[in-house]
Scaffold this motif. Structure first.
Motif: not given
Length: 587
Positions: A543-566
């Motif tokens: 994604a970064e190579k294509a020009g779309y930067h994903i931050t560590f905290l941004g990723y964690m914000k989007a994924c940590f809660v649903p991870m806990l749910i699963t």
């Protein structure tokens, strides 16, 4: 006078050196002379019964160190076994006291331990033969190396999370510091020795590296055909322009393909398609990519080949492809449904920004614009991709590493398509991602070698003594949380002997339910952060190579809660299975 003084000094030095040699090898005699032949063998094991490599072993006879026949140091091999052969003055054995002592950085030194010597006949020259064989247990100890390795591991994660520098540089810096300290402070004081260069190289999972490289090349060739743009058009047409339906379809497709391919390869295939779709709809591709990689890890959990931790578990516990499908498909399907609902709601604002004005006209435009431009190359690429997938499915029967399948398919495709390999290596292989993996493997290996991961695993064992319910919960949650922040591959490898030990000591664990706790925890927990699973790292890198930067905290914000749910859903599923329908396993 001065000359006499020099001679005296030289003579005294020689006498002193001779005394040292006599004190350290007083019991040894040249191997070609007559004397008692002694063989000392054994294995150095950790508390879980696994052999410990590279342990320095010393043999004492009547309290004195003796050298081997070949005047070499004795050390354990990869299995923890060692063998030393000695020549002693005739008549020394069997009356002499033979002891073994051992040392390895980050382990409690084995104090001199007596071994029983038995006579084993005579050799052709008439020398008496003696043997001693015994297994020894050694334990970890907390040394400065432990704290340094732990601090560096945490520091690397903090740097990545705070984005103070590129994640590849952070991991490489951590690996460099570990090796630098090992060969400076560690050279003078073994308590500071963290990781040898040889162990650092051995820690690199080349199966992962070559698997990624092979699939990147296959995807790179297919990108030249226009196939991904065509798939973007078909996906949009299937959803009839409804972005919420489209996101759900992409997640389900990604999960299903990940179960039968593997989540890393699946993301390599899906990322170009997803970016094309997002560009067409004028939305941020990150909203689709993160939901897809989450689904890929959920889908990959269901099968033996879907996620690397499952491959490790299946190999260690002799579990088959069918075992994983039968026992994990239901809970993975439930987790996927919940994930789809969650992400459709989570990214609702982003999806509503999609420009969907005239669906029919857009579909016609995409049909005309996004066509396959090279049919011949497409056929060759898909044929070899199918061949590669077939090898993935039967790799267990062939005892073939998945990376061999990926490299074989990639090289055959380059050979028959005449695509320039230099171009592929320069433009399609995501080298920063591969080097990040290499460096991260080294940093985590430093934590393993100094005992951090084993301490976590032993804590699970000690807290859950004798209670199957507690053991199921502990293995699941510790694996999930640890795998979110520590790559799930090395953590799973460390947990394998712990779970095997629990299976034999906790009543009811013989059903193998703890293996499924480990699989669900490691695979689903890897969704928590961008470095928890290989698929996450690859997605962020491309994604970064294509020009779309994903931050560590941004990723964690989007994924940590649903991870806990699963993981909560998996917890309920495992407890129901424990008391209602014991999960079966074949051996």
């Amino acid at each position: 006078m001065l000359k006499n003084v020099k001679v005296s000094i030289i003579m005294l030095s020689l006498i002193f050196l001779a005394g040292l040699l006599a004190g350290t090898t007083a019991m040894a005699v040249p191997s070609n002379q007559a004397g008692d032949r002694l063989s000392v063998a054994g294995t150095m094991k950790n508390p879980q019964g696994r052999g410990v490599k590279e342990v320095e072993v010393e043999v004492l006879v009547n309290g004195q160190h003796v050298q081997t026949m070949k005047d070499e140091d004795v050390a354990t091999g990869k299995s923890g076994a060692f063998l030393g052969e000695f020549v002693l003055p005739a008549g020394t054995l069997p009356a002499a006291k033979v002891e073994v002592k051992a040392f390895k950085p980050s382990w409690v030194p084995l104090e001199p331990t007596a071994v029983q010597v038995v006579e084993a006949g005579t050799d052709a020259a008439g020398n008496k033969l003696f043997q001693a064989q015994q297994n020894f247990n050694i334990k970890r100890q907390i040394t400065p190396a432990f704290w340094i390795a732990t601090f560096i591991l945490l520091l690397v994660y903090v740097i990545i999370a705070a984005e103070w520098m590129h994640r590849t540089l952070a991991a490489l810096l951590g690996a460099a510091i570990i090796l630098f300290i090992s060969y400076t402070a560690g050279t003078f004081d073994k308590s500071y020795f963290i990781l040898s260069f040889e162990d650092a190289i051995a820690a690199i999972d080349m199966n992962v590296i070559f698997l990624l490289m092979g699939m990147m090349i296959i995807v790179g060739v297919l990108k030249k055909t226009g196939m991904f743009q065509w798939l973007a058009y078909k996906s949009y047409a299937l959803a009839k322009g409804n972005i919420f339906v489209l996101a759900s379809i992409l997640m389900v497709v990604t999960a299903v393909v990940s179960a039968f391919l593997d989540n890393v390869t699946t993301m390599l295939l899906m990322i170009p398609v997803t970016i094309e779709i997002a560009v067409t709809l004028k939305i941020n591709p990150i909203s689709l990519l993160i939901s897809e990689v989450f689904a890929s890890n959920v889908g990959g959990t269901a099968t033996l080949i879907g996620d690397p931790p499952n491959i490790l578990i299946g190999s260690y516990a002799n579990l088959t492809f069918a075992d994983f499908v039968v026992n994990l498909t239901i809970i993975c399907a439930i987790c996927l449904i919940i994930a789809v609902i969650y992400y459709v709601y989570w990214y609702k604002k982003d999806f509503l920004k999609a420009e969907v004005k005239d669906v029919g006209r857009t579909i016609e435009y995409l049909k005309e614009e996004y066509r396959i431009t090279n049919v011949k190359l497409t056929v060759m690429g898909l044929a070899l991709l199918a061949f590669t997938i077939f090898l993935f499915i039967i790799h267990g029967v062939l005892h073939m590493e998945p990376s061999i399948a990926a490299l074989t398919g990639a090289m055959f495709l380059l050979a028959i398509s005449r695509v320039d390999i230099v171009e592929m290596l320069e433009h399609e292989v995501e080298w920063p991602t591969l080097i990040f993996f290499i460096a991260l493997f080294m940093v985590i290996s430093g934590a393993e070698e100094t005992g951090l991961i084993q301490i976590i695993a032993e804590w699970v064992r000690d807290v859950s003594q004798g209670n199957l319910t507690l053991a199921v919960i502990m293995v699941l949650w510790v694996s999930a949380i640890a795998s979110a922040f520590i790559d799930n591959i090395p953590f799973t490898a460390t947990m394998l002997p712990i779970v095997a030990f629990l299976n034999t000591t906790i009543p009811g664990a013989e059903t193998g339910i703890l293996w499924w706790s480990l699989a669900l925890g490691a695979c689903l927990g890897g969704n928590g952060t961008m470095i928890g699973a290989s698929a996450n790292v690859v997605t962020v890198g491309l994604a970064e190579k294509a020009g779309y930067h994903i931050t560590f905290l941004g990723y964690m914000k989007a994924c940590f809660v649903p991870m806990l749910i699963t993981v909560v859903l998996s917890n309920a599923f495992l407890l129901i299975a424990t008391f209602v329908r014991p999960l079966a396993m074949s051996r």
